[in-house]
Design an enzyme around this catalytic site. Sequence first.
Site, mmCIF file in Angstrom:
data_model
loop_
_atom_site.group_PDB
_atom_site.id
_atom_site.type_symbol
_atom_site.label_atom_id
_atom_site.label_comp_id
_atom_site.label_asym_id
_atom_site.label_seq_id
_atom_site.Cartn_x
_atom_site.Cartn_y
_atom_site.Cartn_z
ATOM 1 N N GLY A 1 5.450 2.809 -6.716
ATOM 2 C CA GLY A 1 6.624 3.280 -5.992
ATOM 3 C C GLY A 1 6.793 2.550 -4.672
ATOM 4 O O GLY A 1 5.859 1.930 -4.158
ATOM 5 N N CYS A 2 7.990 2.635 -4.131
ATOM 6 C CA CYS A 2 8.288 1.867 -2.917
ATOM 7 C C CYS A 2 7.585 2.466 -1.695
ATOM 8 O O CYS A 2 6.881 1.750 -0.964
ATOM 9 C CB CYS A 2 9.783 1.758 -2.710
ATOM 10 S SG CYS A 2 10.698 3.314 -2.779
ATOM 11 N N PHE A 3 7.779 3.765 -1.460
ATOM 12 C CA PHE A 3 7.034 4.397 -0.365
ATOM 13 C C PHE A 3 5.527 4.208 -0.574
ATOM 14 O O PHE A 3 4.778 3.929 0.361
ATOM 15 C CB PHE A 3 7.332 5.904 -0.318
ATOM 16 C CG PHE A 3 8.498 6.283 0.541
ATOM 17 C CD1 PHE A 3 8.578 5.878 1.857
ATOM 18 C CD2 PHE A 3 9.511 7.093 0.046
ATOM 19 C CE1 PHE A 3 9.651 6.256 2.666
ATOM 20 C CE2 PHE A 3 10.590 7.482 0.837
ATOM 21 C CZ PHE A 3 10.657 7.059 2.147
ATOM 22 N N ALA A 4 5.098 4.383 -1.836
ATOM 23 C CA ALA A 4 3.675 4.291 -2.131
ATOM 24 C C ALA A 4 3.132 2.915 -1.776
ATOM 25 O O ALA A 4 2.044 2.781 -1.201
ATOM 26 C CB ALA A 4 3.429 4.606 -3.605
ATOM 27 N N CYS B 1 4.322 0.769 0.456
ATOM 28 C CA CYS B 1 4.335 0.559 1.906
ATOM 29 C C CYS B 1 3.187 1.305 2.585
ATOM 30 O O CYS B 1 2.502 0.767 3.449
ATOM 31 C CB CYS B 1 5.681 1.004 2.469
ATOM 32 S SG CYS B 1 5.950 0.552 4.183
#
Lengths: 323, 323, 323, 323
Positions: free
Chosen positions: C132-135, C137
């Site tokens: 995932g994107c948040f994950a 980052c």
Amino acid sequence: MKIKAGIVGGAGYTGGEMLRLLVNHPAVAIQFVHSNSNAGNLISDVHTDLLGDTDLRFTDKLSADIDVLFLCVGHGDAKKFLEANDIDGGIKIIDLSQDFRLKANAGSKWVYGLPELNREAIKKAGYIANPGCFATCIQVGLLPLAAKGLLKAEVHINATTGSTGAGQGLSATSHFSWRNNNLSVYKAFEHQHLNEIGESLKQLDSRFNQIMNFIPQRGDFTRGILAAIYIESDLTAEEAQRIYDDYYAAHPFTHVSRKNIDLKQVVNTNKALVHVEKHGSKLFIVSIIDNLLKGASGQAVQNMNLIFGLEEGTGLRLKASAF
Amino acid sequence: MKIKAGIVGGAGYTGGEMLRLLVNHPAVAIQFVHSNSNAGNLISDVHTDLLGDTDLRFTDKLSADIDVLFLCVGHGDAKKFLEANDIDGGIKIIDLSQDFRLKANAGSKWVYGLPELNREAIKKAGYIANPGCFATCIQVGLLPLAAKGLLKAEVHINATTGSTGAGQGLSATSHFSWRNNNLSVYKAFEHQHLNEIGESLKQLDSRFNQIMNFIPQRGDFTRGILAAIYIESDLTAEEAQRIYDDYYAAHPFTHVSRKNIDLKQVVNTNKALVHVEKHGSKLFIVSIIDNLLKGASGQAVQNMNLIFGLEEGTGLRLKASAF
Amino acid sequence: MKIKAGIVGGAGYTGGEMLRLLVNHPAVAIQFVHSNSNAGNLISDVHTDLLGDTDLRFTDKLSADIDVLFLCVGHGDAKKFLEANDIDGGIKIIDLSQDFRLKANAGSKWVYGLPELNREAIKKAGYIANPGCFATCIQVGLLPLAAKGLLKAEVHINATTGSTGAGQGLSATSHFSWRNNNLSVYKAFEHQHLNEIGESLKQLDSRFNQIMNFIPQRGDFTRGILAAIYIESDLTAEEAQRIYDDYYAAHPFTHVSRKNIDLKQVVNTNKALVHVEKHGSKLFIVSIIDNLLKGASGQAVQNMNLIFGLEEGTGLRLKASAF
Amino acid sequence: MKIKAGIVGGAGYTGGEMLRLLVNHPAVAIQFVHSNSNAGNLISDVHTDLLGDTDLRFTDKLSADIDVLFLCVGHGDAKKFLEANDIDGGIKIIDLSQDFRLKANAGSKWVYGLPELNREAIKKAGYIANPGCFATCIQVGLLPLAAKGLLKAEVHINATTGSTGAGQGLSATSHFSWRNNNLSVYKAFEHQHLNEIGESLKQLDSRFNQIMNFIPQRGDFTRGILAAIYIESDLTAEEAQRIYDDYYAAHPFTHVSRKNIDLKQVVNTNKALVHVEKHGSKLFIVSIIDNLLKGASGQAVQNMNLIFGLEEGTGLRLKASAF
């Protein structure tokens, strides 16, 4: 004794702006805010910036105990609403849709509600067709010339509008990911507001029959319209300046700026600003408004003020957002 | 009989907002707007959105014929101004800089001008130190807990500010090409507003000595601050809600929202909104203000209203820009 | 001999980014781009920036003549697709949805495709669950500490995402009029990416069982995530810097910046940047990625490169938009 | 054997874009990046998005061991630089300033570097005057008509540029607080690029002597120019479409779109898109480019490719930012 106001279509953008203005208007009491989809809900649940300002709720009931009715519904729906509902003849109606703007649709009892064109007629009107946003911005740029019969060549108009001009409906061109940092043209040469502009110009100059080339653009901002207009003209810069100054001298919301203008000078206000320059044989005019205020709900309140004999700016001296 | 107001430093952002508010304030007459750099110029040549609203000009002369003086100068310059100029003791002073916010700098005659903390003291004050913008937003989020002695653990704060928080000076981080669509952290754990926040919390809870972890962020918007705050807490969601409701019940500009909030609910208004949630053992608080209004000039007018016995919201019922 | 790639779900944001990358990838031939809703349409009619770059059309047919299949479908739909379609065992699958990220959902044949965590396993993998994107980052900000067993206290995370993180579906919070110049919190403490982050940290430090306090925010920009993270730590600034430098020394897309960072340094690239500071007892980490590239399609291509033995950066040296 | 490139003025916007392109260009080795103000500094300290991509430093020394020299300096400074420095005659020079664009300034050895106009001459050129950004966008919209002698009436142009068009200098109109959500006109009818446009049109049609009415606008985005152009014309829509198709058939970066276009289709690419419509007697053309790429550094690389016999698109197949 306050003016009792009803709002139909209170959940949309122009309905919301109407509420933002009327909750602080010193001479108005909001009697009801009609919305079929939101009946029973707090107004501040939809227009969440009004939290703390009003405890009103939407209703699906109409009340006849009003002095003025604002129609903030979609194009076509105002006509339908008035056909379906028998509004007492003593109630003033201000319609923000396009349904009654053109003479062919309006009949004699509707007045086109642009104070810079029709202030005296508005004062005596029962029914007001509130002008379109592009139409207001462009007319503010052209009326002084039309009044002198000086629109004697093709008119060239490029005008860019903010996203709120398209309403709150979700669409590809209203998606933040698409619109942010973007720019595009739409309805080039064919925007529907050309018709109401043309009628107004003819009202001032019955011989007006020029082509108006109008390129509307979608800007990546939320509020406001900037129109860049030019026309072949014999006027000197000074003569043009004087014509604009004279025309707007008595209009409290429209000002002629000596300096170049930028959109945010009017954002979140009911003002229109105009700037005039001469370049070679071209007269160049820039005009700016907030599409939701002077281009919609603000002008509706201005019309209400005129109808009820209030000072024209009552409740409309708004702090510009400026930044 | 209107309150006569003078403004020093009228050409900056907070000076401009002060003017935008005072030109429409029903109980105020602007006596002078001081600016060394702009003396003689029209105010509307600098704050161009005021075209049509005022014909005032900046001056480099001070007048003693005023009731209240607003200092809208840079940090450090308010102190210098008061050292260089002998202001009559009967004139109320409201300073928007940080020079007199901390007790160590202020002396006994300055009152920290946060109505949600010090309303009664403000009413009797001669000199007001107007709070910082971040400080206002964060305090609004924490005061109800401090008042109950419930700040019993480290406080975690992430708050993002708009570009106007940095003033109108040109800098790399205020360049549109850089800031647009960008986000960054600055002064992590070290922002100067932590000091005034700490003093306020101690005023309400003398035992308060918690660490406040504060991450300030630069947002790519112009106006507003959103603070996301949390703290370990035994309170239930309902208890917390009640504590916030009770604390702000009598404060006309600060409201507790049942629903999640977003920044634009307060932009271009003097309001503060707070929202409280409980997640596991953490109490989570979101608070929002407009940094130039509730975080600066709006709060200054609110303080003036309190000092002069006006209704607290006079001249401050502003239409939100909303979009 | 080029790698033959198929894309399922090519009309969405991650599908579009996949196409933008693969049309220029020197070692890839796009065999088909599947889309039920757009079958038959030109790809450049949907992803209009690809006009002139490809004449491909969407298809509703799958072909088995591929080496790698990218699943760019919604959460839940990847699992359904694989249940409904019998994909030849020799075809590598890279799934950009969340369906197979968690071990409980994945089974043993799926590898979590974060090269900074699992590069060697990825090289040998048949099936990749793209993070995932948040994950991505947040993990980039925490992995070096986890690898040393240094996540010994609660972790505090505030991360703000661009609008493309929410996909191209139309919703109230993706409306330009709402989102422009706005900021808001959502899913505080409860974002679903916490689970995949937790599993990764445990993989590096089996004793890891700290609370992760995560406040996600919606920013008013289109691309990118900035995470501001801190944790109680005994490390000095220099020790921390060295740990991060060492950890990322061999990773071509993740860099440790000595200077403070801002989001646009990575927008439109596949890079991640990390910056580390020490403040009192807190170790403060800022990490940034482009959510659609390093946080989705770029990382998928990076994984493909690793699987097929290409140089890791092939086709991924992208010009930052920078402004 | 790589082309050895030197860059003068590497710290500005066009210098930065040149670096972003050349670090990934497969046939170029950057020999030096000259900057007086930044000599000794890491390039990635100024163009911070290049962190991890290059360890080069700025220098204040010039080297003669180059094949091509890019001048990325301010207007007026290229001429001064070449007067002060004796550049070996074998070194190709590509100047991004306006100093040598006009024939009167250029002398016979400079070729105006617009491949869509002068591709064959560029291939043989020693010195290239790289076109202006507005000039490129507008010429792309008009060249096909000029080539057919069809510019037989006044030309009407409204074109809006992003903030990077004004360079990285700090000014009131580049301040985020001012420019965000704003729009304004500047240099109406008087933009300096009209001259280079006029010379190009005359090159294709020696009888061209029409008035070009050009309204430049400052948009609230960072990258890109959209030009909305119209002219009285006898062509049918189909004839016009064919003329544009034919003219651009062999040009790899300029494409004629059947559908309406929006700015972000070309942002962060070297492409130009054109769209043609007929409305009444008016031929309407929309053209878009990225002002820093096709309007500056990208075109400079395209010219270099042509000069050195590389495939025209080498190093210029850029992923659009798209959002």
